[in-house]
Design a protein around this motif. Structure first.
Motif, short mmCIF file in Angstrom:
data_model
loop_
_atom_site.label_atom_id
_atom_site.label_comp_id
_atom_site.label_asym_id
_atom_site.label_seq_id
_atom_site.Cartn_x
_atom_site.Cartn_y
_atom_site.Cartn_z
N ALA A 53 6.63 -5.25 14.53
CA ALA A 53 7.01 -5.20 13.13
C ALA A 53 8.54 -5.18 13.03
O ALA A 53 9.21 -4.52 13.81
CB ALA A 53 6.43 -3.96 12.45
N ASP A 54 9.03 -5.94 12.07
CA ASP A 54 10.46 -5.94 11.76
C ASP A 54 10.63 -5.15 10.46
O ASP A 54 10.24 -5.62 9.39
CB ASP A 54 10.95 -7.39 11.59
N VAL A 55 11.20 -3.94 10.56
CA VAL A 55 11.23 -3.06 9.39
C VAL A 55 12.06 -3.62 8.25
O VAL A 55 11.91 -3.20 7.10
CB VAL A 55 11.73 -1.63 9.74
N SER A 56 12.93 -4.59 8.54
CA SER A 56 13.74 -5.17 7.47
C SER A 56 12.88 -6.05 6.54
O SER A 56 13.32 -6.42 5.46
CB SER A 56 14.91 -5.98 8.04
N ASP A 57 11.67 -6.36 6.98
CA ASP A 57 10.73 -7.16 6.18
C ASP A 57 9.76 -6.22 5.46
O ASP A 57 9.00 -5.49 6.12
CB ASP A 57 9.97 -8.10 7.13
N PRO A 58 9.76 -6.21 4.13
CA PRO A 58 8.90 -5.27 3.40
C PRO A 58 7.43 -5.39 3.78
O PRO A 58 6.72 -4.39 3.87
CB PRO A 58 9.12 -5.65 1.93
N ALA A 59 6.97 -6.62 4.03
CA ALA A 59 5.55 -6.80 4.37
C ALA A 59 5.25 -6.18 5.73
O ALA A 59 4.20 -5.55 5.92
CB ALA A 59 5.21 -8.30 4.37
#
Lengths: 246, 261
Positions: A53-59
């Motif tokens: 997961a990339d936390v900068s992406d809301p999804a």
């Protein structure tokens, strides 16, 4: 077992401080989910769950929190640093540093707060650099001040259901510290100089930060909220001007 | 393994509201504790020795440390919890009152630390630091009305904490301050009933409820909350923590004053 039966999410648990927190939480009895932008490390601590997961992406942040169920503990540790001044920083640098360090913390908190149970604890990794400036770290310094402000806001808006605190590490022995020292003209001398400026005469270890994270996550810290707890071996208690070292 | 197994601790103000909670917890964590106070504590736990102690007396500080040296030869933990408050403005405070609160809240801390440091050096090993924990206050950062001299002493405590951390860190001695907000103690009850509270015609119960509502965590601290943090700071887990002011106030000072909007 101070965290027995608790569910924890720790972002950025592959290495450094995040990994030490994952290990400490596991040893205190918590179920731990951690994440990163790549595949799980081969040496992921036994018992920890990993999702990409990339936390900068809301999804991605929403998916991370959903995968944890209703976490009792959220540690926003994922962060990046870029060693540049304002004038050297590119738009891509802004997206990377602010995207992960600011928006990532916001994304995870926004997704987690509604589902966290009463008595939950959010721990954000701020930095001494959010209080005082490290040279050539403009966006990083500013991003950590954002984390500090968000920490207080969450404590005020979402207490008494949740507690929210930040840990502000100083110089911790991680890859990020090595990257900073490598910028010096004489890295070995820079290390000696930096150590001499620490009243406790050593850098922190990821385990030092993890010990404070355990305390803040535990019920022992039931009255601690809205605070920025610095853990820096006394570095910022001393004046930046040390004539003996100059 | 308890957090403070085998440690020797000296706690000034050890028989007060917060002091008792600290001494009780230290004893439970395996420490031998000397509670130094003018007040008595008849039913203190077995591992807590109560001594009559005036923190403003240098002779008392010397004698207390000689006693610890004789029995244990070292001191691992010093907690400077003795303190008083005076509910007055600068104009109302007499010079005698001003000198008295500084003697207890600041000079007392200086004297305890000065005479404890040689014994604390003896507790330091390659694996273990010694720990001094001073009682500051959120009032060292911001002001409560009608507590001028008290606020000033706590500002002094904070500065002394940082200075001692710089000076004695290289010797393996960590120095931190804990800065409680509203903690349910006899001192707080006295504040509510005193003139300093600015009660505005409210009953004490109404006043207390209003104060709780302003806290993001909607309650006061308990002496045990404070003892939890003191125990952590005294333990090996906090071995990198030094020179810091640890605010424990239920989020009170994380916010701006609450306007009646």
């Amino acid at each position: 077992m101070r965290l027995a039966g608790k569910r924890a999410v720790v972002t950025g648990g592959r290495q450094g401080i995040g990994r030490a927190i994952v290990e400490a939480f596991l040893s205190e009895g918590a179920a731990v989910l951690t994440c990163g932008r790549g595949a799980a490390a081969d040496d992921l601590p036994h018992g920890a769950r990993w999702i990409r997961a990339d936390v900068s992406d809301p999804a991605d942040a929403a998916r991370l929190i959903a995968a944890a169920g209703a976490p009792d503990i959220l540690v926003n540790n994922a962060g990046v640093q870029i060693e540049k001044t304002v004038t050297d920083s590119t738009d891509a640098d802004w997206e990377q540093v602010i995207g992960t360090n600011c928006r990532g913390v916001f994304n995870c908190c926004r997704a987690a707060i509604p589902v966290m149970p009463r008595g939950g604890s959010i721990i954000n990794i701020g930095s001494i650099s959010g209080h005082v400036a490290d040279p050539s770290m403009a966006l990083y310094n500013a991003s950590k001040a954002f984390v500090h402000g968000l920490t207080r806001s969450i404590a005020v808006d979402h207490g008494p259901k949740l507690r929210c605190n930040a840990i502000c590490p100083g110089w911790i022995e991680t890859g990020m510290l090595e990257a900073g020292l490598a910028l010096a003209s004489d890295p070995a001398r820079a290390r000696q100089d930096a150590l001499a400026r620490h009243p406790v005469r050593r850098f922190g270890r990821p385990q030092d930060v993890a010990a404070l994270a355990v305390w803040l996550a535990s019920d022992e810290a039931g009255f601690a909220t809205g605070q920025l707890f610095t853990l820096d071996g006394g570095l910022t208690a001393a004046s930046p001007l040390q004539p003996g070292l100059s | 393994m308890s957090a403070l197994s085998g440690r020797i601790a000296f706690v000034t103000g050890g028989c007060g509201g917060i002091g008792r909670a600290i001494c009780t917890r230290f004893a439970r964590e395996g420490a031998q504790v000397v509670a130094a106070d003018l007040a008595p504590w008849p039913d203190a736990p077995e591992a807590v020795r109560v001594i009559a102690h005036d923190v403003t007396s240098e002779a008392a500080a010397v004698a207390a440390m000689e006693g610890i040296a004789r029995q244990w030869g070292r001191l691992d933990i010093l907690v400077n919890a003795a303190g008083i408050e005076i509910e007055k403005t600068v104009e109302e405070t007499t010079l005698e009152e001003w000198n008295r609160i500084f003697a207890i809240n600041v000079t007392g801390m200086f004297l305890s630390a000065k005479h404890a440091l040689p014994l604390m050096r003896k507790a330091v090993t390659a694996e273990r630091t010694a720990s001094i924990i001073n009682f500051g206050s959120y009032d060292g950062f911001i002001a409560d009305p009608g507590l001028a001299a008290y606020c000033a002493t706590k500002g002094a405590v904070h500065a002394l904490t940082r200075a001692m951390a710089c000076d004695h860190g290289p010797e393996g001695i960590r120095v931190n301050a804990i800065c409680p907000g509203y903690v349910d103690t006899p001192m707080l009850q006295s504040f509510f009933t005193g003139e300093g509270s600015g009660g505005g015609g409210k009953t004490i119960d109404q006043l207390q409820q209003a104060v709780r509502e302003v806290h993001p965590i909607r309650r006061y601290g308990t002496p045990e909350d404070v003892a939890n943090l003191v125990t952590w700071l005294a333990s090996d887990e906090a071995r990198y923590a030094s020179g810091q002011l640890w605010v424990l106030d239920g989020g009170l000072t994380a916010q701006v004053q609450q306007m009646r909007l």
